[in-house]
Design a protein around this motif. Structure first.
Motif: not given
Length: 159
Positions: A93-111
């Motif tokens: 997939f395209a580069k994403i952020e996993v932490n912080g305010d701009k974290a991708h929704p997938l990582y918000k869900f996973l975390k």
């Protein structure tokens, strides 16, 4: 909170993909980087994908540049590196952020579904892994130091 299958992500080729396409599959989601000490794990991730894809496993790679700037290049460079260096054939997939305010929704869900040590939701480094069962439930979170091979028993159980 939204379900896993309501989340969209941009592929490394720039197309929007609904994670609903992976419904009914066992997923291993990994935040990856090309210039990290754990980068050789690409070989193990690809080996798992090739071994278990026929049984329903899909590895999903999400490049991230939030840890030591270890994924600085554009998607085209990342795709070329993964293909040339490790023969990666699993979805990237395209580069994403996993932490912080701009974290991708997938990582918000996973975390949220699988917090780390001491309940922390933050991703600590590249190659943190999440195993998701066929129903979209997060089974387990793995540290960057957990090798792909060490996940095999859990993957087999989830298949």
């Amino acid at each position: 909170m939204t379900t896993l299958y309501e989340i969209d992500a941009e592929t490394i080729d720039g197309e929007t993909k609904s994670l609903r396409e992976f419904e009914g599959k066992t997923l291993l989601v990994v935040n990856v980087a090309s210039k990290c000490g754990f980068t050789p794990q690409y070989a193990g991730l690809e080996a798992l994908y090739r071994k278990y894809a026929g049984k329903g496993l899909v590895v999903l790679g999400f490049p991230c540049n939030q840890f030591g700037a270890q994924e600085p290049g554009p998607e085209s460079e990342i795709a070329s590196f993964c293909s040339t260096s490790y023969g990666v054939s699993f979805p990237m997939f395209a580069k994403i952020e996993v932490n912080g305010d701009k974290a991708h929704p997938l990582y918000k869900f996973l975390k949220h579904a699988a917090p780390g040590l001491l309940g922390s939701e933050a991703i600590k480094w590249n190659f943190t892994k999440f195993l998701i069962d066929r129903s979209g439930k997060v089974v387990k979170r793995y540290a960057p130091t957990d090798t792909p091979q060490s996940l095999e028993k859990d993957i087999e159980a989830a298949l």
